[in-house]
Design a protein around this motif. Structure first.
Motif, PDB file in Angstrom:
ATOM      1  N   UNK A  35      -1.751   6.705  -0.815  1.00 44.84           N
ATOM      2  CA  UNK A  35      -1.504   8.029  -0.239  1.00 44.84           C
ATOM      3  C   UNK A  35      -0.367   8.777  -0.924  1.00 44.84           C
ATOM      4  N   UNK A  36       0.479   8.050  -1.668  1.00 40.48           N
ATOM      5  CA  UNK A  36       1.545   8.753  -2.385  1.00 40.48           C
ATOM      6  C   UNK A  36       1.009   9.560  -3.566  1.00 40.48           C
ATOM      7  N   UNK A  37      -0.282   9.411  -3.878  1.00 42.14           N
ATOM      8  CA  UNK A  37      -0.905  10.266  -4.878  1.00 42.14           C
ATOM      9  C   UNK A  37      -1.253  11.642  -4.296  1.00 42.14           C
ATOM     10  N   UNK A  38      -1.312  11.707  -2.976  1.00 42.87           N
ATOM     11  CA  UNK A  38      -1.734  12.934  -2.307  1.00 42.87           C
ATOM     12  C   UNK A  38      -0.592  13.677  -1.623  1.00 42.87           C
ATOM     13  N   UNK A  39       0.455  12.973  -1.248  1.00 41.23           N
ATOM     14  CA  UNK A  39       1.568  13.617  -0.548  1.00 41.23           C
ATOM     15  C   UNK A  39       2.855  12.855  -0.792  1.00 41.23           C
ATOM     16  N   UNK A  40       3.976  13.522  -0.553  1.00 38.69           N
ATOM     17  CA  UNK A  40       5.290  12.896  -0.647  1.00 38.69           C
ATOM     18  C   UNK A  40       5.749  12.478   0.739  1.00 38.69           C
ATOM     19  N   UNK A  41       6.560  11.450   0.801  1.00 36.86           N
ATOM     20  CA  UNK A  41       6.993  10.923   2.092  1.00 36.86           C
ATOM     21  C   UNK A  41       7.829  11.950   2.850  1.00 36.86           C
ATOM     22  N   UNK A  48      -3.504   7.937  11.105  1.00 39.88           N
ATOM     23  CA  UNK A  48      -2.118   8.324  10.799  1.00 39.88           C
ATOM     24  C   UNK A  48      -1.229   7.088  10.681  1.00 39.88           C
ATOM     25  N   UNK A  49      -1.411   6.118  11.572  1.00 40.50           N
ATOM     26  CA  UNK A  49      -0.611   4.886  11.517  1.00 40.50           C
ATOM     27  C   UNK A  49      -0.814   4.150  10.201  1.00 40.50           C
ATOM     28  N   UNK A  50      -2.064   4.098   9.738  1.00 41.68           N
ATOM     29  CA  UNK A  50      -2.357   3.405   8.474  1.00 41.68           C
ATOM     30  C   UNK A  50      -1.644   4.081   7.308  1.00 41.68           C
ATOM     31  N   UNK A  51      -1.630   5.414   7.304  1.00 42.29           N
ATOM     32  CA  UNK A  51      -0.957   6.150   6.228  1.00 42.29           C
ATOM     33  C   UNK A  51       0.550   5.938   6.307  1.00 42.29           C
ATOM     34  N   UNK A  52       1.105   6.102   7.512  1.00 38.84           N
ATOM     35  CA  UNK A  52       2.563   5.986   7.680  1.00 38.84           C
ATOM     36  C   UNK A  52       3.049   4.562   7.424  1.00 38.84           C
ATOM     37  N   UNK A  53       2.261   3.572   7.838  1.00 41.04           N
ATOM     38  CA  UNK A  53       2.646   2.176   7.597  1.00 41.04           C
ATOM     39  C   UNK A  53       2.695   1.874   6.103  1.00 41.04           C
ATOM     40  N   UNK A  54       1.750   2.452   5.349  1.00 40.38           N
ATOM     41  CA  UNK A  54       1.759   2.244   3.900  1.00 40.38           C
ATOM     42  C   UNK A  54       3.022   2.821   3.274  1.00 40.38           C
ATOM     43  N   UNK A  55       3.410   4.017   3.686  1.00 37.22           N
ATOM     44  CA  UNK A  55       4.643   4.630   3.169  1.00 37.22           C
ATOM     45  C   UNK A  55       5.864   3.803   3.560  1.00 37.22           C
ATOM     46  N   UNK A  56       5.870   3.290   4.790  1.00 42.97           N
ATOM     47  CA  UNK A  56       7.022   2.514   5.261  1.00 42.97           C
ATOM     48  C   UNK A  56       7.203   1.244   4.440  1.00 42.97           C
ATOM     49  N   UNK A  57       6.078   0.577   4.115  1.00 45.51           N
ATOM     50  CA  UNK A  57       6.144  -0.650   3.316  1.00 45.51           C
ATOM     51  C   UNK A  57       6.590  -0.334   1.885  1.00 45.51           C
ATOM     52  N   UNK A  58       6.059   0.735   1.294  1.00 47.95           N
ATOM     53  CA  UNK A  58       6.366   1.084  -0.091  1.00 47.95           C
ATOM     54  C   UNK A  58       7.761   1.675  -0.260  1.00 47.95           C
ATOM     55  N   UNK A  67      10.143   2.406   2.587  1.00 40.84           N
ATOM     56  CA  UNK A  67      11.131   2.196   3.632  1.00 40.84           C
ATOM     57  C   UNK A  67      11.271   3.336   4.611  1.00 40.84           C
ATOM     58  N   UNK A  68      10.424   4.355   4.476  1.00 44.49           N
ATOM     59  CA  UNK A  68      10.413   5.456   5.438  1.00 44.49           C
ATOM     60  C   UNK A  68       9.010   6.043   5.495  1.00 44.49           C
ATOM     61  N   UNK A  69       8.771   6.915   6.460  1.00 39.27           N
ATOM     62  CA  UNK A  69       7.424   7.423   6.700  1.00 39.27           C
ATOM     63  C   UNK A  69       7.444   8.943   6.864  1.00 39.27           C
ATOM     64  N   UNK A  70       6.285   9.601   6.644  1.00 36.08           N
ATOM     65  CA  UNK A  70       6.217  11.048   6.843  1.00 36.08           C
ATOM     66  C   UNK A  70       6.354  11.404   8.323  1.00 36.08           C
TER      67      UNK A  70
END
Length: 289
Positions: A90-96, A122-132, A134-137
């Motif tokens: 998802x980081x290819x489509x948006x910034x955290x 939304x949880x799946x997207x945010x969880x991916x950002x959090x793992x990569x 350390x924070x989420x959109x």
């Protein structure tokens, strides 16, 4: 599968609309130059390149929003849904740092709650950002930087980027509204269905309210794109947004605005409402018409 004779730079898009306006929207897309146009229930699918995506958002009068499919998979339960959404980077489509909104449309026996499916996505997207990272959109349902639609029909899930963001009926010219203002897309659709030709006849709305039909008629007569007044679209927040291309498309569309002699007349029983219509016409810069 990509239809025949479609350039590699083109991709599939879907324009949504109100029931009954599908053929009107399809005709608009064909006039703009869309390829493989096909009407569906409350939607029209078509192919075009990045520049055409910009042009469609600027010019379509009867579209609610433009969607770009990016992923499909078979899902029968929420765990499968979560896992499939996580397969996308998802980081290819948006910034955290950007805001996010997810909407779901369901026609399946496997899931029965739109908001829950939207939340799970939304949880799946945010969880991916959090793992990569350390924070989420953050979530912004009203005016997000990044908007995603989840469509599930039977066992088939499709994820679609919302190119438009705020619905396209929110042109940006309405300053004042009556108690129950007519939707701009419906007004434009009524005019296009009527076959009105500004070169041949005047247009008269005896109960004009805040002037929506009058203003949409003026936009059609002068070839003013409905996106002329709008400042923002979701695609402007994408990492691959081509500002120079968008400005070229915008300038090309605006250059086709024309001045023609036409009488557009509205009346209403309320002087207060008439003044609202006048203010809206001034904001749309068509009060001279």
């Amino acid at each position: 599968m990509r239809p025949n004779k479609i350039p590699a730079t083109d991709f599939k898009m879907i324009a949504t609309t109100f029931f009954g306006l599908e053929e009107v929207l399809a005709a608009e897309l064909l006039r703009l130059g869309a390829k493989n146009v096909e009407a569906h229930n409350r939607a029209v699918s078509f192919y075009g390149d990045e520049g055409f995506m910009y042009k469609a958002n600027l010019c379509l009068r009867t579209a609610l929003r433009i969607l770009k499919p990016i992923y499909s998979a078979t899902v029968t339960n929420e765990e499968q849904l979560y896992d499939e959404v996580q397969k996308i980077s998802w980081d290819k489509f948006m910034r955290v740092e950007q805001t996010l909104a997810v909407s779901a449309v369901l026609n399946t026996e496997n899931f029965n709650h739109n908001q829950y499916i939207a939340q799970k996505t939304k949880d799946a997207i945010c969880d991916q950002f959090r793992v990569k990272m350390g924070k989420r959109p953050s979530v912004d349902k009203d005016n997000p930087d990044f908007s995603l639609y989840v469509f599930i029909f039977k066992d088939e899930m499709q994820l679609m980027l919302d190119c438009s963001g705020v619905p396209l009926y929110k042109r940006g010219y309405r300053q004042q509204a009556d108690m129950a203002p007519l939707n701009e897309i419906l007004a434009a659709g009524m005019i296009l269905l009527s076959g009105w030709d500004a070169r041949l006849s005047a247009l008269y709305d005896p109960m004009c309210g805040s002037g929506t039909i009058l203003i949409e008629a003026a936009l059609i007569a002068a070839n003013i794109p409905p996106g002329y007044y709008r400042q923002d679209y979701c695609f402007k927040h994408w990492p691959d947004f081509n500002k120079a291309l968008f400005e070229t498309i915008y300038e090309g569309v605006v250059s086709k605005i024309k001045n023609i002699p036409v009488d557009i007349i509205g009346t209403d029983i309320s002087p207060h409402v008439i003044e609202k219509a006048r203010e809206n016409a001034r904001a749309a810069k068509v009060d001279d018409m």
